[in-house]
Write an enzyme that holds these catalytic residues in place. Structure first.
Site, PDB file in Angstrom:
ATOM      1  N   ARG A  12       5.760   0.705   5.331  1.00 54.80           N
ATOM      2  CA  ARG A  12       5.967   0.207   3.977  1.00 54.80           C
ATOM      3  C   ARG A  12       7.285  -0.560   3.932  1.00 54.80           C
ATOM      4  NH1 ARG A  12       4.357   5.611   3.789  1.00 54.80           N
ATOM      5  NH2 ARG A  12       2.331   5.977   2.781  1.00 54.80           N
ATOM      6  N   LYS A  41       6.758   8.861   2.509  1.00 50.55           N
ATOM      7  CA  LYS A  41       6.564   9.572   1.249  1.00 50.55           C
ATOM      8  C   LYS A  41       6.655  11.079   1.479  1.00 50.55           C
ATOM      9  CE  LYS A  41       3.711   6.128  -1.113  1.00 50.55           C
ATOM     10  NZ  LYS A  41       2.406   5.877  -1.776  1.00 50.55           N
ATOM     11  N   HIS A  47       2.667  -5.292   1.478  1.00 45.72           N
ATOM     12  CA  HIS A  47       1.589  -4.329   1.639  1.00 45.72           C
ATOM     13  C   HIS A  47       0.368  -4.995   2.272  1.00 45.72           C
ATOM     14  CE1 HIS A  47       1.579  -0.105   0.738  1.00 45.72           C
ATOM     15  NE2 HIS A  47       0.293  -0.143   0.414  1.00 45.72           N
ATOM     16  N   ARG A  82       0.789  -4.622   5.852  1.00 44.49           N
ATOM     17  CA  ARG A  82       0.468  -3.228   6.198  1.00 44.49           C
ATOM     18  C   ARG A  82      -1.052  -3.056   6.300  1.00 44.49           C
ATOM     19  NH1 ARG A  82       2.230   2.179   5.815  1.00 44.49           N
ATOM     20  NH2 ARG A  82       0.979   3.559   4.510  1.00 44.49           N
ATOM     21  N   HIS A 139      -0.269   8.316   6.418  1.00 44.68           N
ATOM     22  CA  HIS A 139      -1.149   8.818   5.371  1.00 44.68           C
ATOM     23  C   HIS A 139      -1.302  10.329   5.508  1.00 44.68           C
ATOM     24  CE1 HIS A 139      -3.301   4.675   4.856  1.00 44.68           C
ATOM     25  NE2 HIS A 139      -2.207   4.778   4.129  1.00 44.68           N
ATOM     26  N   TYR A 183      -9.745   1.417   5.149  1.00 46.53           N
ATOM     27  CA  TYR A 183      -9.678   0.224   5.983  1.00 46.53           C
ATOM     28  C   TYR A 183     -10.958   0.011   6.782  1.00 46.53           C
ATOM     29  CZ  TYR A 183      -4.803   0.402   4.718  1.00 46.53           C
ATOM     30  OH  TYR A 183      -3.652   0.433   4.002  1.00 46.53           O
TER      31      TYR A 183
END
Length: 304
Positions: free
Chosen positions: A155, A179, A250, A253, A276, A285
């Site tokens: 990110r 995150k 993004h 990404r 993730h 994806y």
């Protein structure tokens, strides 16, 4: 919180305590805390006392958002915020029951992200490499931003947060904190390694000042590169390539994940690369690659 939303003292105090809980105890990012504040301020604006937050109120709140034309994803996010707040308020004795646990929200439709093709990504990086041919410091930095975003799928905030100590040049690896303060290691290839070497040798020192941080990427005044500047770099680079979608950092990404899956990468590896928490997020994806397979099939197969 929007200045137009007036919240009674008791709900306002509860909201402030909840946001502190998210930031200090849960380690949520400032961006996440702002999103919770925005959603819950709208819920609590018409509440005199916190005990009024029950299931009928939550349902009316979501229904009002739907009537106002809010999308499914926004309504799902609001419902998730309400459930998290309700559970916390009940757990801390502020609500007699957890009404949010019974709140049902529409499932968001996961749109297939638009991504640059491999050829368009290559054109973006080739143009950036040509722009950095004279070793001008800002051009070298911009090239590194593009190469690293596409090579690693990090990110943009994660990239800008990197310090020099987070880079292992010998192994071509980065230590990334994502995150939820989850740490992971991502690797990058030779082109990104070359861009990194040139930036460290001839770019970073030219922008550094006596008080500069240990940040990998620096702005023109010697401070840590701002994420808004990094986004501008990507938008500018993509807009210079005819036909490439202007999707920002993004988008690179997304492109990194999509192109790796198209190249045969294991889904679990891509999940780890992107950081993730859930495999279902990465599986989005696979929809992109299927859509592209359909396009190729329709164009090439005689009985498509």
């Amino acid at each position: 919180m929007s200045p137009s939303l007036e919240i009674a003292p008791e709900p306002a105090a509860a909201l402030d305590a909840f946001l502190r809980h998210l930031a200090l105890e849960q380690g949520r990012s400032a961006h996440t805390v702002r999103a919770y504040r925005s959603d819950l301020a709208g819920l609590l604006a018409g509440v005199g006392h916190l005990h009024e937050v029950d299931l009928p109120l939550l349902r009316r709140w979501l229904a009002a958002g739907h009537a106002a034309g809010l999308g499914r994803a926004t309504l799902a996010r609001r419902a998730a915020a309400a459930r998290t707040f309700s559970a916390w308020a009940h757990r801390t004795g502020r609500l007699p029951s957890d009404s949010g646990a019974r709140l049902v929200s529409p499932r968001p439709r996961h749109a297939v992200p638009e991504v640059p093709t491999a050829e368009e990504a290559a054109a973006v990086l080739h143009a950036a490499g040509s722009g950095a041919a004279e070793d001008e410091p800002v051009a070298l930095r911009d090239l590194l931003v593009l190469e690293m975003l596409y090579a690693t799928g990090v990110r943009v905030a994660e990239l800008c947060a990197l310090d020099l100590d987070d880079v292992d040049g010998e192994r071509r690896a980065l230590r990334v904190v994502g995150k939820g303060d989850r740490e992971r290691t991502v690797v990058y290839g030779v082109p990104a390694s070359d861009a990194l070497r040139r930036w460290l040798a001839r770019g970073r020192g030219a922008l550094a000042r006596p008080g500069s941080p240990r940040a990998l990427l620096l702005g023109v005044r010697g401070g840590r590169l701002d994420t808004r500047v990094a986004r501008g770099i990507v938008h500018g680079a993509l807009s210079a390539v005819p036909g490439a979608p202007d999707v920002g950092p993004h988008g690179l990404r997304h492109a990194a994940a999509t192109h790796m899956l198209e190249g045969g990468a294991d889904l679990r590896y891509v999940q780890e690369l992107l950081g993730h928490a859930k495999l279902a997020t990465t599986q989005l994806y696979t929809q992109v690659t299927v859509e592209r397979l359909k396009v190729v099939h329709e164009q090439a197969h005689p009985r498509a």
